[in-house]
Design an enzyme around this catalytic site. Structure first.
Site, PDB file in Angstrom:
ATOM      1  N   CYS A 273       0.819  -1.197   0.000  1.00  0.00           N
ATOM      2  CA  CYS A 273       0.000   0.000   0.000  1.00  0.00           C
ATOM      3  C   CYS A 273       0.860   1.257   0.000  1.00  0.00           C
ATOM      4  O   CYS A 273       1.993   1.268   0.492  1.00  0.00           O
ATOM      5  CB  CYS A 273      -0.997  -0.002   1.149  1.00  0.00           C
ATOM      6  SG  CYS A 273      -0.252  -0.052   2.761  1.00  0.00           S
ATOM      7  N   CYS A 274       0.298   2.292  -0.621  1.00  0.00           N
ATOM      8  CA  CYS A 274       0.917   3.615  -0.608  1.00  0.00           C
ATOM      9  C   CYS A 274      -0.233   4.612  -0.552  1.00  0.00           C
ATOM     10  O   CYS A 274      -1.352   4.250  -0.219  1.00  0.00           O
ATOM     11  CB  CYS A 274       1.794   3.830  -1.834  1.00  0.00           C
ATOM     12  SG  CYS A 274       0.870   3.878  -3.366  1.00  0.00           S
ATOM     13  N   ARG A 275       0.027   5.870  -0.877  1.00  0.00           N
ATOM     14  CA  ARG A 275      -1.018   6.869  -0.742  1.00  0.00           C
ATOM     15  C   ARG A 275      -2.166   6.605  -1.718  1.00  0.00           C
ATOM     16  O   ARG A 275      -3.312   6.430  -1.324  1.00  0.00           O
ATOM     17  CB  ARG A 275      -0.417   8.262  -0.967  1.00  0.00           C
ATOM     18  CG  ARG A 275      -1.368   9.406  -0.741  1.00  0.00           C
ATOM     19  CD  ARG A 275      -0.591  10.717  -0.769  1.00  0.00           C
ATOM     20  NE  ARG A 275      -1.465  11.835  -0.538  1.00  0.00           N
ATOM     21  CZ  ARG A 275      -2.162  12.447  -1.485  1.00  0.00           C
ATOM     22  NH1 ARG A 275      -2.082  12.028  -2.716  1.00  0.00           N
ATOM     23  NH2 ARG A 275      -2.946  13.466  -1.185  1.00  0.00           N
TER      24      ARG A 275
END
Lengths: 537, 537
Positions: free
Chosen positions: B497-499
């Site tokens: 996951c990231c932004r």
């Protein structure tokens, strides 16, 4: 696409991968530093380290590519920091050499204070000139897309701005009556526009002080050259790659040049018009970005086709949004179509909301095929949505009637229940069918100038008519027209005008049904004839 | 279309031809009087006189149509002012009887202070209730389109608003993870949302005072019923006109009912879905308006075809724009497609401008045909443009790849160089090709709840990770990932996951290339998982 590929970027400048279209916003101060133009929207700066560590791509910046040896598949490069030459091999090569500003031949063009706005370095130089409000008077040479945007940026920083253009209109991608509306807005905001004018000389000691235009001298502390760009093709030409009729590098639908191992993308190539099928030069960031993706896929074994372009563009100048797609009416004539067009001014959302704003849409179709050829949409309201919907419709080969049937999303804060593009398509449909007969404001102005014997019938309210009306027009309220038909002669050409066109159309239908043979509606109404006189609903 | 036609409008209420979709804005006070909802955008009031003098159409208002005698082609009508019955003949008849609010069966629903919001008279009654801020607590039954818009209107007038909905989400036209984001925004703005809840009773003396929900009593000075509408078909049913499977009047593509001299349009008819070809009930103003034009053409001898609808809709709730077109993922499954979808959050314009705002786009396509089936776009930024472009693309039968190739107009104040819908199409393309592997936030939440043995890898910056992260996730900066691959196990499922998703995709490509067999990206990133945590760019 391929983690094992060895990828190298060769860039002659220091910075790479920045948003060039954002430079005017750096000039205006809306963007405070060029670094912002180099970040992803999740906050990463796209510098050498980013490409190295995240993408595993080597960046050789401040390095110039001098020549391509196609036989040996190698490139001669020069490290500009060390002045050292070397060679680098390739299996696949992508040329993305971009464009450069056209330099008009003007005496004194080499003086200090003359700028083009093409690279980060140009913008930084310009910002230095602006410091301490030294640039009180600015002359912008060329009223095209970049000239218009830069005019706003400099005006916002406090400069007095003059745009000098050699044509009879600014923004050549628009038809003249639409460009006229934008020019009105420029003048409303204090930017002077000089048409049919050339800067004949630039004067001053070292730094520019005056420009000579039509034997007048204008003060100029700063001059912006924005007379267009041309493709940077010297490397391609030296390598004997085929150039197209526009002077840019010729590519096929896979973005390959005449050498199948060399691809070319962005401002250095010519594209195919999706409407005419002919080559066009469209140096636009949106096109280049899509090129980039497809070239990346194709050099790693894919075969994505890049279909072509519609010349879609949009700019913001002060409160006006100005957009265009496809062919304008002039271009459509030139390309051998039988264009038919309408101009419809109207609210961008339900007019009873205080946030509703006026926009003007000009829709152009081919009379024979009924296909949409292009559109121009301008005004204070939401222009961008309409131009993109029409771009999508043209891509799909839609006709006028297909637009009328689009199921667009409606709520009062976003559009009218029947959106203005559907209304415009309906009017165009009626025009092709002969139910609506219209005359363009330009043609009416010619008729008035030629003192033709016409009846100008204004059907607006007393209040509106008293405020502004076309000299010589007669006034009959629409709701009394049926009872006053005997006052109108049947042997003369009657041109009906109202605010936007809807009431003129009602009047046209009444007159036609009552045997008046020669009746027309003023396309776009008083709003388009005079430019914007009433802004809200 | 025909100046000689004798045209009569029969309307049981006093007002006609008003913009019903504008009523919530009259409630909120943004529109000050209902008259504004009856004007054309050039300022004419569409009353009896307007229709009479300008359109030569007779309006019989406060007149009810009681029965249609199809054999004799006549209608029995009743003048509601005088109570007098008479007959009126027709050659062609158009039914536009509209819809009526569904009335849920709740004890006490007949008390004062219970409103639906369907006619001008409803809105006027509501405005009276609101005077002097008497309606401190409002309960809205039904969190659909109208309920959501009315919640905002009443909240803006100072009421405390509760929405009670029997489903597990509001706004049933959205998929659950998208509705969740809107619900977050409601709660941020002080509107409480009670899901899986029914109003079991309405209590109070004459006027409503309390509602009972799940054995709790809530204060309520005012109740709004917004549990949907149903077609008003009693006249059609009495005349033995065929009704469709949705309960609305069946029509053919020329808008004719089972009696070819009787047309039907607007909220009383069922439409054809352009995606499934099946009948759907879409009581929307935009659809009705287009019906109206085509029916007018067809009863006067034309033969315009109304192709069908896409269920395009958009609403504004506080700062959020919420739009949908075509099928959502649930519906696509139900209709037998093999849907594949992505969620892409991103800026509505170039992120480096201070005016850029976040929007979320969910794009749904069919895995087999690759055709676009639908989209949901929500957020503070420009949603309306994206939904209309996709509506146009679906109308044209475009596939995922056609969206990637659209030549949309770009400048920093309007979009990114690659617009978010093109990005979404690119991600969807990668997903179909297997280059991008994603998991929806709903599925990840299920996995976490089931305590599955997965590795959650967060690749954002330290600052972002420290601010909010999914419990149990491990943190590796993206630019150090290549050097730390040995720290990750190859035998477990890894979810990155990231932004927003772009950096997770980089990480996915790195892990895949290095032999990690079971890696997925969290679709829509942390922004979609938690709802909106960072609003600007």
């Amino acid at each position: 696409m391929n983690e094992d590929a060895l990828i190298t970027i060769i860039e002659k400048d220091k910075s790479l991968s920045y948003a060039g279209c954002g430079l005017p916003y750096y000039i205006s101060g809306m963007v405070s530093e060029p670094r912002a133009l180099m970040t992803t929207h999740d906050g990463d700066i796209r510098d050498q380290e980013f490409f190295g560590k995240i993408k595993d791509i080597e960046v050789l910046n401040r390095t110039r590519a001098l020549a391509i040896d196609r036989k040996n598949k190698s490139i001669v490069i020069e490290d500009l920091k060390l002045g050292k030459r070397s060679e680098i091999n390739y299996d696949k090569l992508i040329l993305a050499t971009g464009s450069k500003a056209k330099m008009p031949r003007i005496k004194g063009i080499d003086k200090k204070g003359v700028y083009s706005l093409h690279r980060v370095e140009d913008a930084e130089g310009l910002r230095r000139e602006l410091r301490g409000n030294k640039a009180k008077d600015v002359v912008i040479i060329g009223g095209g897309l970049l000239g218009a945007v830069t005019a706003e940026a400099l005006s916002r920083r406090g400069s007095r701005v003059n745009i000098v253009d050699s044509c009879d209109q600014i923004l050549g991608f628009l038809d003249r009556e639409m460009a006229y509306l934008v020019q009105n807005h420029f003048e409303e905001r204090g930017v002077r526009v000089l048409l049919n004018s050339k800067v004949e000389a630039i004067r001053g000691r070292e730094h520019v002080e005056w420009v000579k235009v039509k034997n007048y001298l204008f003060r100029a502390d700063l001059i912006i050259l924005s007379t267009g760009v041309k493709p940077e093709v010297s490397l391609a030409r030296k390598a004997d790659l085929e150039l197209g009729s526009t002077g840019a590098i010729k590519i096929n639908k896979y973005l390959q040049t005449s050498d199948p191992d060399i691809y070319a993308i962005g401002d250095c190539v010519e594209n195919k018009s999706l409407i005419t099928g002919k080559p066009v030069y469209t140096p636009l960031g949106s096109v280049a970005t899509r090129h980039g993706r497809f070239a990346g896929i194709n050099v790693t074994g894919g075969s994505e086709e890049f279909p072509g372009v519609l010349n879609s563009m949009i700019i913001k100048v002060f409160d006006y949004n100005v957009a265009s797609v496809g062919l304008n009416e002039k271009e459509a004539f030139r390309e051998g179509f039988f264009p038919v067009s309408v101009i419809v001014p109207g609210p961008d959302k339900d007019h009873y909301l205080p946030t509703a704003k006026l926009i003007y849409i000009k829709l152009v179709a081919d009379r024979n095929s009924r296909k949409i050829l292009g559109a121009q949409v301008i005004g204070r309201g939401d222009v961008s949505k309409r131009i993109d919907v029409i771009a999508t419709a043209i891509s799909a080969g839609m006709g006028v009637n297909d637009i009328s049937k689009l199921d667009l999303a409606y709520a009062p804060p976003y559009s009218s229940a029947m959106d203005i593009i559907i209304t415009a398509a309906n009017v165009l449909h009626s025009k092709i069918e002969g139910n609506y007969v219209g005359i363009s404001p330009l043609k009416l102005k010619e008729k008035i100038a030629a003192k033709e014997d016409i009846i100008l019938l204004d059907v607006r309210s007393h209040y509106e008519y008293d405020r502004i009306s076309i000299p010589g027009s007669i006034h009959i309220l629409l709701n009394t027209l049926r009872g006053r038909l005997h006052q109108l002669p049947k042997n003369l050409e009657i041109i009906i005008c109202c605010r936007s066109g809807i009431n003129s159309y009602e009047a046209l239908r009444i007159l036609k049904a009552n045997g008046f043979p020669n009746v027309q509606v003023l396309d776009g109404g008083i709003l388009t004839f005079f430019g914007e006189i009433i802004e809200t609903y």
